[in-house]
Design a protein around this motif. Structure first.
Motif, mmCIF file in Angstrom:
data_model
loop_
_atom_site.group_PDB
_atom_site.id
_atom_site.type_symbol
_atom_site.label_atom_id
_atom_site.label_comp_id
_atom_site.label_asym_id
_atom_site.label_seq_id
_atom_site.Cartn_x
_atom_site.Cartn_y
_atom_site.Cartn_z
ATOM 1 N N ILE A 273 -7.153 5.502 3.565
ATOM 2 C CA ILE A 273 -6.146 5.912 3.726
ATOM 3 C C ILE A 273 -6.118 7.116 1.853
ATOM 4 C CG2 ILE A 273 -3.470 4.837 2.743
ATOM 5 C CD1 ILE A 273 -3.628 2.668 4.731
ATOM 6 N N ALA A 274 -6.966 6.397 1.376
ATOM 7 C CA ALA A 274 -6.388 7.351 -0.172
ATOM 8 C C ALA A 274 -7.430 8.727 -0.530
ATOM 9 C CB ALA A 274 -7.868 6.322 -1.142
ATOM 10 N N VAL B 102 1.277 -0.988 0.117
ATOM 11 C CA VAL B 102 -0.070 -0.797 -0.125
ATOM 12 C C VAL B 102 0.834 1.290 0.295
ATOM 13 C CG1 VAL B 102 -1.587 1.197 1.196
ATOM 14 C CG2 VAL B 102 -1.661 -1.196 1.335
ATOM 15 N N LEU B 103 2.097 1.276 0.317
ATOM 16 C CA LEU B 103 2.997 2.291 0.949
ATOM 17 C C LEU B 103 3.130 2.569 -0.657
ATOM 18 C CD1 LEU B 103 4.330 2.855 4.115
ATOM 19 C CD2 LEU B 103 2.859 3.287 3.927
ATOM 20 N N ARG B 104 3.779 1.858 -1.374
ATOM 21 C CA ARG B 104 4.591 1.834 -2.650
ATOM 22 C C ARG B 104 3.548 1.932 -3.539
ATOM 23 N NH1 ARG B 104 8.193 -0.576 -5.826
ATOM 24 N NH2 ARG B 104 7.812 0.623 -7.666
ATOM 25 N N TRP B 105 2.105 2.082 -3.061
ATOM 26 C CA TRP B 105 1.366 2.250 -3.996
ATOM 27 C C TRP B 105 0.800 3.977 -3.603
ATOM 28 C CZ3 TRP B 105 -3.084 -2.004 -2.644
ATOM 29 C CH2 TRP B 105 -2.508 -3.029 -3.404
ATOM 30 N N VAL B 106 0.859 3.871 -2.950
ATOM 31 C CA VAL B 106 0.199 5.571 -1.791
ATOM 32 C C VAL B 106 1.415 6.598 -2.431
ATOM 33 C CG1 VAL B 106 0.690 7.536 -1.177
ATOM 34 C CG2 VAL B 106 -0.860 5.515 -0.189
ATOM 35 N N GLY B 107 2.977 6.728 -2.704
ATOM 36 C CA GLY B 107 3.715 6.484 -3.140
ATOM 37 C C GLY B 107 4.556 7.153 -4.918
ATOM 38 N N ASN B 108 3.604 5.957 -5.428
ATOM 39 C CA ASN B 108 3.558 5.836 -7.253
ATOM 40 C C ASN B 108 1.842 7.140 -7.364
ATOM 41 O OD1 ASN B 108 5.043 3.851 -7.363
ATOM 42 N ND2 ASN B 108 3.811 1.918 -8.454
ATOM 43 N N SER B 109 0.854 6.882 -6.735
ATOM 44 C CA SER B 109 0.259 7.840 -7.183
ATOM 45 C C SER B 109 0.278 9.286 -6.498
ATOM 46 C CB SER B 109 -1.567 7.652 -6.183
ATOM 47 O OG SER B 109 -1.543 5.812 -5.927
ATOM 48 N N LEU B 110 1.253 10.018 -5.873
ATOM 49 C CA LEU B 110 1.451 10.939 -5.514
ATOM 50 C C LEU B 110 2.381 11.297 -6.662
ATOM 51 C CD1 LEU B 110 2.659 11.140 -2.251
ATOM 52 C CD2 LEU B 110 0.708 11.854 -2.834
ATOM 53 N N LEU B 111 3.485 10.314 -7.132
ATOM 54 C CA LEU B 111 4.455 10.928 -8.073
ATOM 55 C C LEU B 111 3.875 11.005 -9.351
ATOM 56 C CD1 LEU B 111 7.572 11.059 -9.618
ATOM 57 C CD2 LEU B 111 7.178 8.343 -9.680
ATOM 58 N N VAL B 112 2.966 10.315 -9.949
ATOM 59 C CA VAL B 112 2.005 10.442 -10.793
ATOM 60 C C VAL B 112 1.225 11.838 -10.653
ATOM 61 C CG1 VAL B 112 0.758 9.293 -11.963
ATOM 62 C CG2 VAL B 112 2.185 8.127 -11.533
ATOM 63 N N GLN C 9 1.338 -0.548 -9.281
ATOM 64 C CA GLN C 9 -0.560 0.247 -9.284
ATOM 65 C C GLN C 9 -0.399 1.764 -8.676
ATOM 66 O OE1 GLN C 9 -3.089 -1.156 -10.605
ATOM 67 N NE2 GLN C 9 -1.794 -3.023 -11.857
ATOM 68 N N THR C 10 -1.092 2.182 -8.871
ATOM 69 C CA THR C 10 -1.578 3.525 -8.095
ATOM 70 C C THR C 10 -2.830 2.494 -7.354
ATOM 71 O OG1 THR C 10 -3.848 4.126 -9.801
ATOM 72 C CG2 THR C 10 -1.432 5.598 -10.098
ATOM 73 N N LEU C 11 -2.644 3.697 -6.226
ATOM 74 C CA LEU C 11 -3.965 3.351 -4.756
ATOM 75 C C LEU C 11 -5.086 2.730 -5.301
ATOM 76 C CD1 LEU C 11 -3.044 3.442 -2.430
ATOM 77 C CD2 LEU C 11 -3.805 5.264 -1.989
ATOM 78 N N PRO C 12 -5.691 3.931 -6.011
ATOM 79 C CA PRO C 12 -7.442 3.463 -6.360
ATOM 80 C C PRO C 12 -7.396 1.819 -7.454
ATOM 81 C CG PRO C 12 -6.599 5.798 -7.285
ATOM 82 C CD PRO C 12 -5.352 4.897 -6.689
ATOM 83 N N SER C 13 -6.500 1.613 -8.163
ATOM 84 C CA SER C 13 -5.676 0.607 -8.803
ATOM 85 C C SER C 13 -5.385 -0.873 -7.627
ATOM 86 C CB SER C 13 -5.105 0.906 -10.179
ATOM 87 O OG SER C 13 -3.820 0.966 -10.029
ATOM 88 N N PRO D 87 -5.362 3.801 -15.335
ATOM 89 C CA PRO D 87 -4.579 2.369 -14.421
ATOM 90 C C PRO D 87 -4.444 0.875 -15.083
ATOM 91 C CG PRO D 87 -4.590 4.226 -13.380
ATOM 92 C CD PRO D 87 -5.687 4.479 -14.406
ATOM 93 N N VAL D 88 -6.049 0.935 -14.465
ATOM 94 C CA VAL D 88 -6.072 -0.704 -14.898
ATOM 95 C C VAL D 88 -5.527 -1.402 -16.184
ATOM 96 C CG1 VAL D 88 -8.105 -2.673 -14.609
ATOM 97 C CG2 VAL D 88 -7.624 -0.867 -12.976
#
Length: 303
Positions: free
Chosen positions: A276-277, A95-105, A250-254, A240-241
């Motif tokens: 979290i999202a 999940v933390l990786r997904w949060v980082g991906n979402s923030l970057l994107v 993956q981003t957080l929603p996907s 993203p899907v």
């Protein structure tokens, strides 16, 4: 025999002031029926929009058994952090990786969107060139095309460029949107021409006038577009899907869709992921609320 002097008459120009007693309070105006209806409507809308958020927050603190209970309860009987421990402690759910991906994107996408929209909107609002009306009509016409219709063409273009399962597939394709161009163009059009002409008289070039005069005046609209672009990229689920395949990208929603198991779904874990999202989105809106209201209220107003 002396006569008494005549008594002085009180001046009529200054009426005597009445001293208000310490215990006296001013009367409030009676509530009008229109105002009562307005308050009732606002309270109902607050309940309609706030109830799902409260239910999501309450379910995130429920136990697995209570989360699937048929009894409707906004808040659990015994709140627990088991869902958050599960979603943050499981190595198979990054999940933390997904949060980082979402923030970057989201940050990169909103920055690129604002840069392109500012340049295009200023050119369409202030510069005079052949075909300007036609270009503006084409930009406006793209807003009438549903986004779902463009999924397959965008996928084929991204595939031909070799951007599948990369951040570029999420950042670049949607950056040149029509909404930002039209939104900022209305704001640039509302700025008085005298300011631009005064800068040119002082010796400023077109580019200097844009950077030092026009762009600072458009800060509310630019800040509003930054927030709206960030929210659109953060909440994007369908695209993203289509273009992301690995779990780490993956981003957080996907990525939250991976929490749905084949044999069953833990709704407490799903709601914990939704909390979290939604937390960064709500925090961003609270921080930038003033600029959003100012940008929306002044955009498109001639003055």
């Amino acid at each position: 025999m002396t006569t008494a002097p005549p008594a002085r008459r009180q001046s009529t120009s200054e009426p005597p002031t009445r001293r208000q007693s310490p215990g006296r309070t001013t009367r409030r105006r009676p509530l009008r029926p229109q105002r009562i209806v307005l308050w009732v409507g606002l309270i109902l809308l607050t309940c309609i929009f706030g109830l799902p958020l409260l239910y999501m927050l309450g379910t995130a603190f429920k136990s697995p058994a209570e989360s699937i209970s048929p009894d409707f309860r906004l808040w659990p009987r015994e709140p627990t952090l088991g869902a958050f421990r599960h979603i943050l402690g499981d190595s198979s759910i990054p999940v933390l990786r997904w949060v980082g991906n979402s923030l970057l994107v989201a940050v990169a996408h909103s920055a690129l969107t604002v840069v392109l929209a500012v340049l295009a909107s200023y050119a369409l609002a202030r510069m005079r060139f052949r075909g300007r009306t036609l270009i503006m009509s084409l930009v406006l016409a793209t807003m009438f095309v549903p986004a779902v219709v463009m999924l397959i063409p965008h996928f084929l273009i991204v595939n031909s460029l070799g951007w599948l399962n990369t951040y570029a597939a999420l950042i670049i394709p949607g950056a040149a949107g029509a909404f930002g161009v039209i939104f900022l163009r209305q704001f640039f059009t509302a700025i008085p021409k005298e300011l631009e002409e005064a800068a040119i008289v002082d010796g400023c070039s077109q580019w200097t006038t844009f950077l030092r005069v026009m762009l600072p005046l458009a800060r509310p609209a630019v800040a509003t577009l930054v927030v709206l672009s960030f929210l659109a990229s953060w909440n994007d689920y369908l695209w993203p899907v289509f273009v992301l395949f690995s779990s780490e990208m993956q981003t957080l929603p996907s990525g939250l869709r991976l929490l749905q198991a084949e044999n069953g779904t833990r709704y407490d874990v799903m709601m914990a992921g939704a909390v979290i999202a939604s937390a960064p989105v709500l925090a961003l809106y609270v921080i930038a609320q003033r600029w959003i209201i100012e940008g929306v209220s002044t955009s498109g107003i001639k003055g």
